[in-house]
Structures are given as C-alpha cells and as structure tokens.
Design an enzyme around this catalytic site. Sequence first.
Site, mmCIF file in Angstrom:
data_model
loop_
_atom_site.group_PDB
_atom_site.id
_atom_site.type_symbol
_atom_site.label_atom_id
_atom_site.label_comp_id
_atom_site.label_asym_id
_atom_site.label_seq_id
_atom_site.Cartn_x
_atom_site.Cartn_y
_atom_site.Cartn_z
ATOM 1 N N TYR A 36 -12.526 -2.218 -3.294
ATOM 2 C CA TYR A 36 -13.032 -2.248 -1.916
ATOM 3 C C TYR A 36 -14.556 -2.121 -1.850
ATOM 4 O O TYR A 36 -15.093 -1.735 -0.804
ATOM 5 C CB TYR A 36 -12.350 -1.153 -1.092
ATOM 6 C CG TYR A 36 -10.962 -1.544 -0.598
ATOM 7 C CD1 TYR A 36 -10.784 -2.659 0.219
ATOM 8 C CD2 TYR A 36 -9.842 -0.799 -0.929
ATOM 9 C CE1 TYR A 36 -9.519 -3.028 0.680
ATOM 10 C CE2 TYR A 36 -8.567 -1.160 -0.468
ATOM 11 C CZ TYR A 36 -8.432 -2.274 0.335
ATOM 12 O OH TYR A 36 -7.185 -2.643 0.801
ATOM 13 N N ARG A 57 -1.863 -14.291 4.698
ATOM 14 C CA ARG A 57 -2.620 -13.653 5.785
ATOM 15 C C ARG A 57 -1.842 -13.788 7.102
ATOM 16 O O ARG A 57 -1.810 -12.883 7.926
ATOM 17 C CB ARG A 57 -4.007 -14.286 5.941
ATOM 18 C CG ARG A 57 -4.909 -14.178 4.734
ATOM 19 C CD ARG A 57 -5.488 -12.821 4.480
ATOM 20 N NE ARG A 57 -6.390 -12.363 5.499
ATOM 21 C CZ ARG A 57 -7.053 -11.205 5.451
ATOM 22 N NH1 ARG A 57 -6.885 -10.384 4.411
ATOM 23 N NH2 ARG A 57 -7.863 -10.848 6.411
ATOM 24 N N THR A 96 -5.130 -6.885 11.058
ATOM 25 C CA THR A 96 -5.406 -5.603 10.381
ATOM 26 C C THR A 96 -4.868 -4.422 11.189
ATOM 27 O O THR A 96 -4.277 -3.492 10.626
ATOM 28 C CB THR A 96 -6.945 -5.436 10.204
ATOM 29 O OG1 THR A 96 -7.470 -6.619 9.600
ATOM 30 C CG2 THR A 96 -7.275 -4.225 9.356
ATOM 31 N N ARG A 152 2.779 -6.412 9.301
ATOM 32 C CA ARG A 152 2.099 -5.254 9.888
ATOM 33 C C ARG A 152 2.694 -4.860 11.239
ATOM 34 O O ARG A 152 2.782 -3.674 11.563
ATOM 35 C CB ARG A 152 0.604 -5.524 9.979
ATOM 36 C CG ARG A 152 -0.066 -5.394 8.591
ATOM 37 C CD ARG A 152 -1.469 -5.895 8.608
ATOM 38 N NE ARG A 152 -2.232 -5.523 7.411
ATOM 39 C CZ ARG A 152 -3.351 -6.126 7.037
ATOM 40 N NH1 ARG A 152 -3.836 -7.121 7.759
ATOM 41 N NH2 ARG A 152 -3.985 -5.739 5.955
ATOM 42 N N LYS A 178 0.823 -1.220 0.000
ATOM 43 C CA LYS A 178 0.000 0.000 0.000
ATOM 44 C C LYS A 178 0.860 1.274 0.000
ATOM 45 O O LYS A 178 2.080 1.211 0.224
ATOM 46 C CB LYS A 178 -0.931 -0.042 1.217
ATOM 47 C CG LYS A 178 -1.945 -1.201 1.174
ATOM 48 C CD LYS A 178 -2.914 -1.146 2.353
ATOM 49 C CE LYS A 178 -3.925 -2.287 2.307
ATOM 50 N NZ LYS A 178 -4.921 -2.183 3.424
ATOM 51 N N PHE A 185 -15.335 3.982 7.181
ATOM 52 C CA PHE A 185 -13.980 4.348 6.744
ATOM 53 C C PHE A 185 -13.784 4.210 5.233
ATOM 54 O O PHE A 185 -12.671 4.376 4.737
ATOM 55 C CB PHE A 185 -12.939 3.507 7.489
ATOM 56 C CG PHE A 185 -13.121 2.006 7.346
ATOM 57 C CD1 PHE A 185 -12.698 1.339 6.213
ATOM 58 C CD2 PHE A 185 -13.724 1.278 8.367
ATOM 59 C CE1 PHE A 185 -12.866 -0.037 6.084
ATOM 60 C CE2 PHE A 185 -13.909 -0.098 8.246
ATOM 61 C CZ PHE A 185 -13.468 -0.750 7.095
ATOM 62 N N HIS A 208 -2.150 -5.592 1.656
ATOM 63 C CA HIS A 208 -3.428 -6.293 1.496
ATOM 64 C C HIS A 208 -3.135 -7.707 1.021
ATOM 65 O O HIS A 208 -2.223 -7.910 0.216
ATOM 66 C CB HIS A 208 -4.301 -5.596 0.441
ATOM 67 C CG HIS A 208 -5.409 -6.495 -0.056
ATOM 68 N ND1 HIS A 208 -6.586 -6.652 0.627
ATOM 69 C CD2 HIS A 208 -5.483 -7.333 -1.114
ATOM 70 C CE1 HIS A 208 -7.339 -7.538 -0.001
ATOM 71 N NE2 HIS A 208 -6.691 -7.967 -1.071
HETATM 72 N N1 LIG Z 1 -11.344 1.150 11.424
HETATM 73 C C1 LIG Z 1 -10.706 1.386 10.288
HETATM 74 N N2 LIG Z 1 -10.286 2.633 9.979
HETATM 75 C C2 LIG Z 1 -9.633 2.902 8.822
HETATM 76 N N3 LIG Z 1 -9.360 1.959 7.885
HETATM 77 C C3 LIG Z 1 -9.735 0.710 8.152
HETATM 78 C C4 LIG Z 1 -10.431 0.347 9.347
HETATM 79 N N4 LIG Z 1 -10.678 -0.984 9.312
HETATM 80 C C5 LIG Z 1 -10.176 -1.419 8.147
HETATM 81 N N5 LIG Z 1 -9.611 -0.419 7.448
HETATM 82 C C6 LIG Z 1 -8.933 -0.499 6.156
HETATM 83 O O1 LIG Z 1 -9.707 -1.315 5.278
HETATM 84 C C7 LIG Z 1 -8.956 -2.451 4.868
HETATM 85 C C8 LIG Z 1 -9.881 -3.620 4.715
HETATM 86 O O2 LIG Z 1 -10.410 -3.970 5.976
HETATM 87 P P1 LIG Z 1 -10.576 -5.481 6.394
HETATM 88 O O3 LIG Z 1 -11.386 -5.513 7.619
HETATM 89 O O4 LIG Z 1 -11.005 -6.290 5.203
HETATM 90 O O5 LIG Z 1 -9.078 -5.847 6.803
HETATM 91 P P2 LIG Z 1 -8.043 -6.896 6.221
HETATM 92 O O6 LIG Z 1 -8.781 -8.029 5.614
HETATM 93 O O7 LIG Z 1 -7.041 -7.181 7.261
HETATM 94 O O8 LIG Z 1 -7.320 -5.993 5.146
HETATM 95 P P3 LIG Z 1 -7.166 -6.197 3.573
HETATM 96 O O9 LIG Z 1 -8.560 -6.448 3.026
HETATM 97 O O10 LIG Z 1 -6.583 -4.892 3.099
HETATM 98 O O11 LIG Z 1 -6.245 -7.337 3.434
HETATM 99 C C9 LIG Z 1 -7.881 -2.602 5.949
HETATM 100 O O12 LIG Z 1 -6.734 -3.273 5.503
HETATM 101 C C10 LIG Z 1 -7.578 -1.165 6.299
HETATM 102 O O13 LIG Z 1 -6.669 -0.586 5.357
#
Ligand SMILES: Nc1ncnc2c1ncn2[C@@H]1O[C@H](COP(=O)(O)OP(=O)(O)OP(=O)(O)O)[C@@H](O)[C@H]1O
Length: 140
Positions: free
Chosen positions: A51, A87, A93, A104, A11, A59, A117
């Site tokens: 997304y 993962r 996350t 991370r 990212k 968010f 991601h």
């Molecule tokens: N509370 C939050 N505030 C800001 N951004 C967030 C928040 N929660 C998630 N995100 C962003 O949205 C992305 C997708 O959220 P998700 O819950 O799917 O997490 P993830 O599966 O760990 O991440 P990714 O899909 O990027 O691999 C996160 O990687 C992060 O960049």
Amino acid sequence: MAIERTFSILKPDATARNLTGAINALIEKAGLRIVAQKRIRMTREQAETFYAVHKARPFFGELVDFMISGPVVVQVLEGEGAILKYRDIMGATDPSKAADGTIRKLHAKSVGENSVHGSDATETAAVEIAQFFSGNEIVG
Ligand SMILES: Nc1ncnc2c1ncn2[C@@H]1O[C@H](COP(=O)(O)OP(=O)(O)OP(=O)(O)O)[C@@H](O)[C@H]1O
C-alpha cells in the site's frame, strides 16, 4: 477482449467471517478463474510495500494494521478483461455506495474493512502478482 490476470486479496474481515468460499463462488460465477491462491499472514513490511501508494493518506496506519490483523487469501484471477471485471464485481470501495449484488455490498463491513482488493490496472496487477507469487505457483 484479451485474457488478463489480476491480483486479488480476500482481506482479514472476510477470512474472520469464513467468507472465503462465498466470495470465491462470486468470482467463479463471474467467469474468472482462480489460477493461484494461498492463505498467508502479511508481515507489516509486506503490507506497507503493497500500500506504499497510500503512504501519505490519513488512513495509512489503520489500513496496514488492519491488513496484518488476521489471515488473508492472496489470489491470481484470470479471464477476459479480468482487471475491470473484478473491479466491477467487487463494487465501490465504500460498501454503502456499492451496487447491489457486488462482493462489497453483500459482505463488506465498512470503507476500511471492505473484504476484497483488486488491481486497478495492467501494470499494478503485474507488480502486485510478483510481490506474492512466483511464476511456478500460477497454474493457468
Ligand atoms: N477513508 C478510508 N478509511 C479507511 N480505510 C480506507 C479509506 N479509504 C480507503 N481505505 C482503505 O484503503 C484501501 C485502498 O483504497 P483505494 O482508494 O485504493 O480503494 P480501492 O481501490 O477500492 O481498494 P483496493 O486498492 O483495496 O482494491 C481500501 O480498499 C480500503 O481498505
């Protein structure tokens, strides 16, 4: 376990801090092969499509703005159980909850600017790979 492919993004917070090589080293050390890779600037439309599942989340706007704020590196990773393995090495996350040694934990700045991601399932991996790569760009 079967050989799988997963989709990865380094990212904008990672490219901004010149962490492409450091993260790729962790990916390769885990036994995943980078079979496709390119540095791009995502368009707003690409980020919104990517997304779309998070469209209703508070968010969403912030997430899209962040993903188009600088270059990203999109990748296809291949290996045994690649989806779960990636993962696993990405970590939680929220970097404050991520296990020691994960990408991370080592590099992410916050829950939003969390460096990487990785696809969460076989079907999403296929859709995400197809959004950014054509078949002949992937060299296994
Ligand atoms: N509370 C939050 N505030 C800001 N951004 C967030 C928040 N929660 C998630 N995100 C962003 O949205 C992305 C997708 O959220 P998700 O819950 O799917 O997490 P993830 O599966 O760990 O991440 P990714 O899909 O990027 O691999 C996160 O990687 C992060 O960049």
